[in-house]
Design an enzyme around this catalytic site. Structure first.
Site, mmCIF file in Angstrom:
data_model
loop_
_atom_site.group_PDB
_atom_site.id
_atom_site.type_symbol
_atom_site.label_atom_id
_atom_site.label_comp_id
_atom_site.label_asym_id
_atom_site.label_seq_id
_atom_site.Cartn_x
_atom_site.Cartn_y
_atom_site.Cartn_z
ATOM 1 C CD GLU A 105 -3.144 -1.547 2.344
ATOM 2 O OE1 GLU A 105 -2.190 -1.802 2.873
ATOM 3 O OE2 GLU A 105 -4.224 -1.209 2.221
ATOM 4 C CD GLU A 125 -3.276 -6.345 3.782
ATOM 5 O OE1 GLU A 125 -2.818 -6.582 2.950
ATOM 6 O OE2 GLU A 125 -2.912 -5.181 3.512
#
Ligand code: T1G
Length: 702
Positions: A105, A125
């Site tokens: 990210e 995640e």
């Protein structure tokens, strides 16, 4: 320092330096923004490169921070990424090795990205019960396309950088470096080459559309629903990526953030994060430093070519370690080899193993009928009959033939390792390696540390366990070590419940609804009820005071050992494994109740689950007090990887923490009032009683 700052000509190089994987903890996040400001304020700097020191670009947010105020403290990851996007000078991400979660990210917030080949790129995640929480669900679809991005986010699986670079129209990587070694130099050159390019490209400005959005996301939901029944995160990943195609970027970001925070507090995410940390903590032994020198294991000998010996051997063959298998008779060896071949051929047939790999593994396997042929092996593991007299013969022979420094291991599942070590002149080289059947499949390996086991032997076996991809958990010496000692209490409770009014099917269904892969009675029929019968016969001699239900013995006296005899707690159609409730068994139980003068009562599923699960917790608390297990998370790992405890509950100890130890003890006090139960067992272990009284937990990771 958690980032390094250097200037090369007109390029500022910010290097994440937070070993072991450049986790984006608070200190690192602050250091990135400080150095970004520094670079933007430095007139000589025209462009900026961000990279990672060591074995990763970044493994993502610092999981160890979760559940603490630091995790969301400013600058949080969103703020860092925003600072990068708002930089007046172009920022280039130079990624290598591992670029995962928040690390990816962060890279997606950069204006450009250059990747080394071989880099594992992932948004994992979902494996922690979360979803990418710093814009990954909104930015990745914009550079990879909706479908490849959703696949990565929902699976959490890593993809090699060079494969991602081949996706038509991808904008994830502006350039692929020639090699990991040339990445830094190429990144600096690239940063120089784009220093004056304006406007600075922002991923957030890219369009994000899917030609048949509604149909695609409906299809995606149906697929994901099927594979994630116990976990909410995967479906939420679909919602967030769909939002990227339907909402403005900022709105999509807020939507993602809201979902992320909600998922963070789910018991399922807590369980998965606990398991992530517990799995790694299991390899840490309080008094054995990780850098303890290890013995070199280049070859293994296995005594016994039965189910266990064959399965154990396959673990080492799979890891490329030669195995010499010993048996007493040639036909036993032939049978053992044939079984190993059959297992591999089944994998080849399913496309899980390439033919050349299969042949390579078989070439590492040799056999012998003579102990003398084992003398050069670096380690020997015996998997012979579970009887102390047999173990004594084997270990005396091994002591005679094995070279000095060889490790002598026993696969015993309950016998006293100190006694076994005492059969040799080298107790320091003796250790237990308790594999779980099928040994080539089950991840759990209980490493039984005897009193005299040398530290380097323990360290060697733990490292070997990792090499054969086992979850190795250290156990001290007691009857049943960790797992079997606890399962004995669980089984006793199952038996009492039958006497009090439950049926085998009701008990199994209750715990299977709780999430166990298989209830105790189906498990017994699979493993063989005669195994428990033999242990109880030993128990009746050793611990005459220990109370058991007679139902299991009555079943065995009927010859109903389970699937292997075509009937056990359930009936079976020949050749099939489906468990069919048996009227014969129901009648046996009803007759037994009459014989002992018990009027059956209706028992709730809740009581069934509590008595079975809390019996594990109470025995585990004793195991912790006695130092048989060094930490509660180890006990969870044993139950999750060896006994089918539901992953989404995180293990018996985490589950007890989430119920509240005070509540667990309250229930145990109620069970102790039941005259048909074993009141003495339900006396809370002192550790459990103390923690409950003090309002504490087993102190497990978040
Ligand atoms: N945070 C903290 N510690 C970590 C970590 C992490 N993300 N990843 C690894 N470690 C520690 C690990 O505990 C162990 O510590 C050591 O590093 C080596 O790990 C906002 C919220 C990166 C592929 O899920 O998959 O970003 O035992 O034995 O086999 O959207 O670690 O030495 O004390 O596994 O070489 C997302 C998890 C986080 C990646 C390296 N990232 N890590 O494998 O080493 S959430 C992940 C891994 C997130 C954002 C969200 C692997 C690895 P110790 P290891 P490895």
């Amino acid at each position: 320092m958690t980032t390094l700052y250097e200037v090369h000509g007109t390029v500022a190089l910010i290097t994440l330096s937070n070993p072991p994987v450049n986790g984006l903890g608070h200190a690192t996040r602050s250091s990135i923004t400080d150095n970004l400001q520094k670079a933007n304020a430095d007139a000589t700097v025209k462009s900026i490169v961000i990279t990672g020191a060591g074995k990763a670009f970044s493994g993502g947010a610092d999981i160890k921070e979760f559940g603490t105020p630091k995790a969301l403290s400013e600058p949080n990851l969103h703020s860092v990424i925003l600072a990068i996007e708002n930089s007046s000078k172009p920022v280039v991400a130079a990624i290598h090795s591992v670029c995962m979660g928040g690390g990816l990210e962060l890279a997606l917030g950069c204006h450009y990205r250059i990747a080394a080949p071989g880099c594992s790129v992932a948004l994992p995640e979902v494996k922690l019960g979360l979803l990418p929480g710093a814009g990954g669900t909104q930015r990745l679809p914009r550079v990879l396309g909706v479908e490849p991005a959703l696949n990565m986010i929902v699976s959490g699986e890593p993809v090699k950088s060079e494969l991602l670079a081949q996706i038509p129209g991808q904008k994830l990587f502006d350039k692929m470096a020639q090699s990991p070694e040339s990445l830094a130099e190429e990144a600096l050159a690239f940063a120089q080459s784009i220093a004056d390019t304006r406007p600075l490209p922002l991923v957030r400005d890219l369009p994000c559309k899917h030609p048949n959005g509604d149909a695609y996301f409906q299809f995606a939901r149906n697929m994901v629903k099927g594979m994630s029944k116990d976990f909410p995160a995967p479906l939420k990943c679909v919602d967030a990526v769909e939002a990227a195609t339907k909402r403005k970027f900022e709105d999509g970001l807020l939507f993602e953030r809201e979902i992320f925070i909600n998922l963070m507090w789910t018991p399922e995410s807590r369980a998965l994060r606990h398991i992530f940390m517990a799995e790694r903590a299991a390899s840490k032994i309080p008094d054995v430093p990780e850098d303890t020198p290890k013995r070199e294991i280049k070859s293994i000998a296995v005594i016994g070519a039965g189910t266990m010996g064959g399965g154990i051997s396959m673990n080492f063959l799979n890891a490329g370690i030669p195995v010499k298998m010993l048996e007493m008779k040639q036909e036993a060896l032939d049978r053992g080899i044939a079984t190993i071949r059959k297992n591999y051929e089944a994998q080849v047939k399913k496309g899980k193993l390439k033919q050349d790999k299969y042949e390579q593994r078989m070439s590492l396997l040799s056999t012998t009928l003579s102990y003398d042929d084992l003398k050069d092996a670096d380690m020997v593991i015996e998997a012979v009959f579970e009887e102390m007299g047999v173990k004594e013969k084997v270990f005396k022979e091994l002591d005679r033939v094995m070279k000095p420094g060889a490790i002598l291991a026993s696969n015993t599942s309950t016998l006293d390792m100190n006694k076994i070590a005492g059969f040799t002149q080298r107790p320091q080289d003796v250790i237990g390696t308790h594999f779980f059947s099928p040994a080539n499949v089950m991840k759990l390996l209980e490493v039984v540390r005897a009193e005299k086991t040398a530290k380097d032997v323990l360290a060697t076996v733990m490292a070997l366990g990792k090499k054969i991809r086992k979850t190795s958990v250290v156990s001290g010496v007691c009857d049943g070590f960790i797992g079997n000692r606890m399962i004995e209490q669980y089984s006793r409770q199952a038996g009492f419940l039958l006497e009090e009014g439950a049926t085998p099917e009701q008990v199994d269904k209750a715990v299977e609804k709780f999430g166990f892969a298989m209830g105790p009675f189906r498990m017994g029929d699979l493993a063989g009820n005669d195994i428990g019968w033999a242990i109880r016969k030993r128990r009746y001699q050793e611990k005459p005071g220990m109370k058991y239900s007679k139902t299991a013995d009555l079943l065995c006296e009927m010859g109903r050992f389970g699937q292997k005899t075509g009937a056990g707690w359930y009936d079976y159609v020949p050749g099939k494994r489906d468990a069919i409730p048996s009227q014969v068994v129901v009648d046996m139980i009803e007759k037994h109740r009459k014989d002992i003068g018990v009027a059956p009562r209706k028992i709730s599923d809740e009581e069934i689950v509590q008595r079975l699960v809390y019996s594990l917790v109470n025995e585990a608390a004793h195991i912790l007090e006695e130092g048989i297990a060094s930490k509660a998370s180890d006990i969870d790992m044993v139950y999750l990887t060896g006994y089918g405890f539901p992953i989404h509950r995180g293990g018996p100890m985490l589950y007890a923490d989430q119920v509240g130890l005070f509540n667990v003890v309250q229930s145990m006090n109620r069970f102790a009032q039941n005259p048909l139960d074993d009141a003495s067992f339900w006396k809370p272990a002192p550790l459990l009683a103390r923690l409950a009284a003090e309002g504490k937990t087993f102190n497990l990771s978040t």
